[in-house]
Design a protein around this motif. Sequence first.
Motif, short mmCIF file in Angstrom:
data_model
loop_
_atom_site.label_atom_id
_atom_site.label_comp_id
_atom_site.label_asym_id
_atom_site.label_seq_id
_atom_site.Cartn_x
_atom_site.Cartn_y
_atom_site.Cartn_z
N PHE A 121 11.55 -6.15 -17.60
CA PHE A 121 10.25 -5.66 -17.36
C PHE A 121 8.94 -6.45 -18.41
CE2 PHE A 121 12.03 -4.61 -13.41
CZ PHE A 121 11.15 -5.22 -12.67
N THR A 122 9.57 -5.51 -19.75
CA THR A 122 8.59 -4.89 -20.62
C THR A 122 9.04 -6.38 -21.28
OG1 THR A 122 10.56 -4.52 -22.51
CG2 THR A 122 8.88 -2.66 -21.02
N SER A 123 9.93 -7.30 -21.22
CA SER A 123 9.73 -8.67 -21.26
C SER A 123 9.00 -9.69 -20.80
CB SER A 123 11.12 -9.30 -21.76
OG SER A 123 11.67 -9.77 -20.18
N MET A 124 8.47 -9.00 -19.96
CA MET A 124 7.58 -9.89 -18.86
C MET A 124 6.25 -9.47 -18.39
SD MET A 124 9.84 -11.03 -15.64
CE MET A 124 10.46 -9.73 -14.79
N GLY A 125 5.83 -8.63 -19.76
CA GLY A 125 4.36 -8.21 -19.88
C GLY A 125 4.66 -6.90 -19.40
N PHE A 126 5.06 -6.07 -17.66
CA PHE A 126 5.26 -5.03 -18.02
C PHE A 126 5.46 -3.76 -18.58
CE2 PHE A 126 5.84 -8.07 -14.07
CZ PHE A 126 5.56 -7.36 -13.04
N MET A 127 3.95 -3.07 -17.89
CA MET A 127 4.02 -1.56 -19.10
C MET A 127 5.50 -0.11 -18.43
SD MET A 127 0.75 -0.19 -18.93
CE MET A 127 -0.84 -0.04 -17.10
N VAL A 128 5.79 0.04 -19.53
CA VAL A 128 5.99 1.56 -18.61
C VAL A 128 5.43 2.44 -18.59
CG1 VAL A 128 8.85 2.69 -18.49
CG2 VAL A 128 8.09 0.21 -19.71
N LEU A 129 5.67 3.55 -17.39
CA LEU A 129 4.40 4.45 -17.04
C LEU A 129 5.57 5.98 -16.97
CD1 LEU A 129 1.31 3.52 -15.61
CD2 LEU A 129 1.96 3.70 -17.57
N ASP A 130 5.37 7.14 -16.89
CA ASP A 130 6.19 8.27 -16.68
C ASP A 130 4.77 8.87 -15.20
OD1 ASP A 130 8.11 8.86 -17.15
OD2 ASP A 130 6.98 10.09 -19.28
N GLY A 131 5.71 9.53 -14.68
CA GLY A 131 4.15 10.18 -14.02
C GLY A 131 5.18 11.10 -12.92
N PRO A 132 4.08 12.28 -13.18
CA PRO A 132 5.07 13.58 -12.62
C PRO A 132 5.07 13.97 -11.29
CG PRO A 132 2.19 13.17 -11.36
CD PRO A 132 2.91 11.93 -12.30
N GLU A 133 6.84 14.62 -11.65
CA GLU A 133 7.84 14.83 -10.39
C GLU A 133 7.81 15.77 -9.56
OE1 GLU A 133 11.04 16.22 -12.57
OE2 GLU A 133 11.13 14.21 -13.72
N LEU A 134 6.53 16.99 -10.14
CA LEU A 134 5.64 17.84 -9.15
C LEU A 134 3.91 17.06 -8.20
CD1 LEU A 134 5.30 20.05 -7.40
CD2 LEU A 134 4.51 21.34 -9.93
N GLU A 135 4.30 16.65 -6.91
CA GLU A 135 2.91 15.63 -7.22
C GLU A 135 1.79 15.74 -6.03
OE1 GLU A 135 0.78 13.88 -8.37
OE2 GLU A 135 2.21 12.01 -8.93
N SER A 136 1.43 15.17 -5.68
CA SER A 136 0.49 16.02 -4.77
C SER A 136 0.65 15.65 -3.36
CB SER A 136 -1.46 15.70 -5.52
OG SER A 136 -1.29 13.90 -5.54
N ASP A 137 -0.02 15.56 -1.87
CA ASP A 137 0.33 14.70 -1.45
C ASP A 137 -0.65 13.94 -1.09
OD1 ASP A 137 1.21 16.16 1.79
OD2 ASP A 137 -0.73 14.68 2.14
N TYR A 138 -1.76 13.79 -1.51
CA TYR A 138 -2.34 13.17 -2.28
C TYR A 138 -1.63 11.40 -2.43
CZ TYR A 138 -6.42 9.60 -3.42
OH TYR A 138 -7.09 8.61 -3.34
N TYR A 139 -0.95 11.48 -3.94
CA TYR A 139 -0.59 10.50 -4.38
C TYR A 139 0.62 9.78 -4.43
CZ TYR A 139 -3.84 10.42 -8.01
OH TYR A 139 -5.55 10.96 -8.44
N ASN A 140 1.28 10.54 -3.31
CA ASN A 140 2.91 10.13 -3.03
C ASN A 140 2.03 10.17 -1.06
OD1 ASN A 140 5.60 11.39 -2.95
ND2 ASN A 140 5.54 11.24 -1.62
N PHE A 141 1.53 10.24 -0.36
CA PHE A 141 1.36 10.09 0.73
C PHE A 141 0.12 9.43 1.42
CE2 PHE A 141 5.17 12.83 2.36
CZ PHE A 141 5.88 11.68 2.12
#
Length: 340
Positions: A121-141
């Motif tokens: 994916f990086t070879s196609m110009g995608f960036m790699v992101l990390d995110g929180p495992e403990l997440e808010s109901d808002y972003y997860n759903f």
Amino acid sequence: MLEEKIKQLKEETIKKISEVANLEQLRELEIYFLGRKGELTKILRTLGDLSIEERAKAGDLANKIKNELTLEIQKARQNLGEKTDGSSEKEWIDVTAVKEKEEFGHLHPISIVQYELEDIFTSMGFMVLDGPELESDYYNFEALNIPSWHPARDMQDTFYVEGENLLMRTQTSSMQVRAMEKYGAPLRVVVPGRCFRNEATDVRHEHTFYQLEGFMVGKDISVANLKAVLEVVAKKLYGDDTKVKLRPKFYPFVEPGINGEVTCFLCKGKGCRVCKNTGWLEIFGAGLIHPNVLKFGKIDSKKWSGFAFGFGLTRLAMLKYEIDDVRLLCGGDLRFLKQF
Ligand code: DAH
């Protein structure tokens, strides 16, 4: 007076030498008494105040004692095991000894698959992101077009955390709106990471597993772009003759929603036990990002469109290495892990 002091120092030093337990202590002692800034030097500095005669006498004595003490220290050093060439008995090496086999760490099978995909994916110009495992109901759903009353919540048994509207993220899709808010459009992102679901565990289900989410937002992005990108990925992963098949499936955050399959890498489509005789492997969910999701991400859906997809990294690793029990992957059993 001065002679007295010098003699006292000698006595003290000899006593200390006899108490020394190792070469290191002896070296410290030597520096303390005989070093450039040591006790003896301190005494000799005061010689200047004496008459010439007294000075000569005291100087002679000091030199004599210095030589004596140097000799004592030399003796003690030999007693403590240092050889005359400066090496130590303790450093003795048995050149015939057989060395124990060294153990090297190595990557976990899921990391191997993850890094492989990140590279593609990086070879196609995608960036790699990390995110929180403990997440808010808002972003997860919520921000993924799944309000609290929506039956789609039942598709994912969720570990809710008391209070705070928090949960253990059930999908890496939770990073879609976070990334849109932060970077805006256009956007190309992949998010590998750990997800959690309240599953009764068996050979195919585990409460902790890995996904790789990807999405792209740009001008006039269509299913054709999605298919093109995923075909490149499938070919890199499983060889040039691999095909991608897209079929409709419902996911609330995409419209249309897609179930993605690739030609089975083992039988090349003929049918085998890995693909359960279908010739195809279901390895991703995908679709065109729902306008509501773009809106949550503060991106104007009249100007921009995008696609999204989600791979089960755990599933990919299981397929690649023909692992038949998902619980082995996070079980920490070295007999299993050492095979990779
Ligand atoms: N998050 C989905 C799951 O865990 C997988 C998925 C489906 C991700 C469709 C996507 C998508 O981005 O467009 O089941």
